[in-house]
Design an enzyme around this catalytic site. Structure first.
Site, PDB file in Angstrom:
ATOM      1  N   GLU A 178       0.850  -1.197   0.000  1.00 13.68           N
ATOM      2  CA  GLU A 178       0.000   0.000   0.000  1.00 13.68           C
ATOM      3  C   GLU A 178       0.880   1.240   0.000  1.00 13.68           C
ATOM      4  O   GLU A 178       1.826   1.348   0.787  1.00 13.68           O
ATOM      5  CB  GLU A 178      -0.915   0.007   1.228  1.00 13.68           C
ATOM      6  N   GLU A 208      -2.530  11.167   3.495  1.00 14.50           N
ATOM      7  CA  GLU A 208      -3.561  10.938   4.507  1.00 14.50           C
ATOM      8  C   GLU A 208      -3.568  12.134   5.439  1.00 14.50           C
ATOM      9  O   GLU A 208      -2.527  12.758   5.695  1.00 14.50           O
ATOM     10  CB  GLU A 208      -3.285   9.666   5.310  1.00 14.50           C
TER      11      GLU A 208
END
Length: 545
Positions: free
Chosen positions: A433, A438
């Site tokens: 990932e 974020e």
């Protein structure tokens, strides 16, 4: 340093021993090679294209009795040595041209025989971009240095791989003589470039070929070797076995046995990647059982890539291969995007509080808008949208840039990220990932760039942060620059996180894109009781390779 050098020596000495042990049992009578024959095949030549397809590529085969090596002089100043008598060469001179090819067959005791043959071939090849990046443009020159500060500045691997799976040198991990090299390439206005190699009189030799420099044992690596004199460098089509997204498709051919810094008995190099200050090459060693060698060069004398005094992103990738500009109002383009519905398993594995729908996203006025809302939806207190490009768009290596404005409010958790395209088969975290961005609404202004993979997943991800002002009031560019050697995270072209990629990570396969706004969960934290709704807006997504 010695340990790394000895690793290379051990591998290559073993291969040299295997390839030569049968010949060393007995020399037999010393006889000059005889019955030397040369055959050639012009690639993709047919009745309508007598001189080939324009690539200039020709395959040669030489056979002779009592021969142990064949030296091909292709008639354009380029030379290649092969023990098996097979060679491929791409001619670069534009148009239909005839070349006289000479093959010198060598036997035991240094005996030789030679033969000539003519080949007429068409070349339409042109790569002005690579030519200009090598030199700086017509009338200009650039000096290139071994990128010693970069991991993998010298590497080796098998022929059926695109990465140095056997060995990749760590920064500053090899012999000093290797780092004293400099190569100046100039555009003088001629069809061929000027190639000047200054090695201070000493060359770093592959152990299999140190006899060329007069060496003896396998430990003799830095050997006196004269490389002085101007040579020519031509660009031609690469006879590549690599996927098109891993190579420029251009081959560099150096005349008169020239080479790039590390001697592996070849003068032909495939360009895997090139930028203003970065050159990444792949070459096959000229021996019976060839290996794929990788070399990195930089225009910075200190051996670093980019401005060593700045964190500014120096991109390797300039060709746009994907663009989503969100310029058609309505639902997201179904040819690009999938909309995932529901709350997944235990809030997508993160105890998230929202239920994803098709109704919380719209393309409007040139922007994609994902809105998280406090509303009862299928038994959950919040609604939002999660969208992916799985099975519709993915890529391996390159630069992805997303210009976005983030939602605000405690508990919001917007994310712009990627998963390996093999996720449905192997699961998470095995797939890998890459979190491009974020953000926690409970920690406004702090942006995260993270990597999850086996051994480093969940709360143990490899992660760094940077502070960005006004993330919810202004658009910012969130970027990941991804190669086989490193993954860089940047905001507004300022790098804040660098990860060294290797063949052992899952980050060497195609990845697809995900956009979502989650609520709460293990990362988002407590939701502000006053929160009602907020939107992430995306201006564009662009991918360069």
């Amino acid at each position: 340093m010695k340990n790394y050098n000895h690793f290379i020596i051990s591998v290559l000495t073993l291969m040299l021993f295997i390839s030569c042990q049968d010949d060393d049992n007995q020399f037999g009578a010393i006889e000059a090679p005889s019955n030397l024959q040369i055959e050639h095949t012009i690639v993709n030549a047919d009745a309508e294209n007598e001189f080939g397809d324009g690539s200039g590529m020709v395959n040669f085969t030489a056979t002779a009795d009592n021969a142990i090596n064949y030296k091909f002089l292709f008639g354009d100043s380029n030379v290649e040595n092969q023990t098996n008598g097979s060679a491929s060469h791409a001619y670069a001179l534009t148009g239909v041209n005839t070349y006289t090819v000479t093959v010198i067959a060598s036997g035991v005791g240094g005996t030789t025989s030679s033969a000539t043959s003519e080949v007429t071939v068409l070349s339409l090849f042109s790569d002005q971009r690579t030519k200009d990046l090598l030199t700086g443009g017509e009338g200009q020159s650039k000096t290139w240095y071994v990128a010693k500060e970069e991991s993998g500045h010298l590497g080796v691997g098998p022929l059926d791989s695109a990465t140095p799976d056997f060995f990749a040198a760590p920064a500053n991990g090899l012999a000093d003589c290797f780092y004293d090299e400099q190569i100046t390439i100039a555009d003088t206005g001629e069809s061929a470039l000027s190639f000047n190699h200054d090695n201070g009189g000493v060359t770093f030799f592959n152990a299999a070929f140190n006899s060329v420099g007069g060496g003896g044992g396998p430990d003799d690596q830095c050997l006196p070797f004269d490389v002085s004199g101007e040579k020519s460098l031509t660009l031609s089509s690469a006879n590549s076995t690599l996927p098109s997204d891993l190579t420029v498709g251009t081959q560099l051919n150096i005349s008169d046995d020239g080479f790039f810094s590390y001697y592996i008995n070849t003068s032909s190099y495939e360009v895997l990647d090139i930028g203003e200050d970065y050159l990444f090459l792949r070459a096959l060693s000229g021996q019976a059982n060839p290996l794929a060698w990788y070399l990195k060069f930089t225009t910075n004398p200190d051996g670093s890539i980019g401005d060593s005094n700045s964190n500014e992103l120096q991109t390797e990738y300039t060709d746009e291969v994907f663009s989503e500009e969100f310029d058609v109002n309505g639902a997201p383009d179904p040819n690009i995007w999938n909309l995932e519905i529901g709350n997944g398993d235990n809030g997508w594995g993160n105890e998230e509080l929202q239920y994803y729908t098709e109704d919380n996203v719209i393309v409007e006025d040139g922007f994609l808008k994902i809105t998280a809302k406090r509303e009862q939806t299928n038994g959950f207190d919040f609604s939002s949208t999660r969208m992916t490009t799985l099975d519709k768009f993915d890529f391996e290596y390159g630069r992805i840039e997303v210009r976005a404005k983030l939602p605000e409010g405690g508990g919001t958790w917007p994310a712009i990220w990627m998963l390996g395209s093999n996720f449905p088969e192997v699961g998470w975290p095995e797939t890998g990932e890459i979190d491009i961005m974020e953000h926690k609404g409970n920690d406004p202004g702090v942006v995260y760039g993270s990597l999850h993979f086996p051994g480093n997943s969940g709360g143990n991800a490899v992660s760094e942060t940077t502070t960005v002002q006004s993330v919810s009031e202004e658009f910012n560019n969130y970027t990941v620059e991804w190669s086989a050697d490193r993954i860089l995270f940047a905001v507004n072209d300022e790098v804040y996180h660098e990860f060294t990629n290797t063949s052992s990570t899952p980050f060497n396969n195609p990845f697809f894109l995900i956009l979502n706004v989650a609520m709460g969960g293990t990362f988002g934290g407590d939701v502000d009781p006053a929160f009602t709704e907020s939107t992430m807006e995306v201006d564009y997504i662009r991918v360069y390779q």
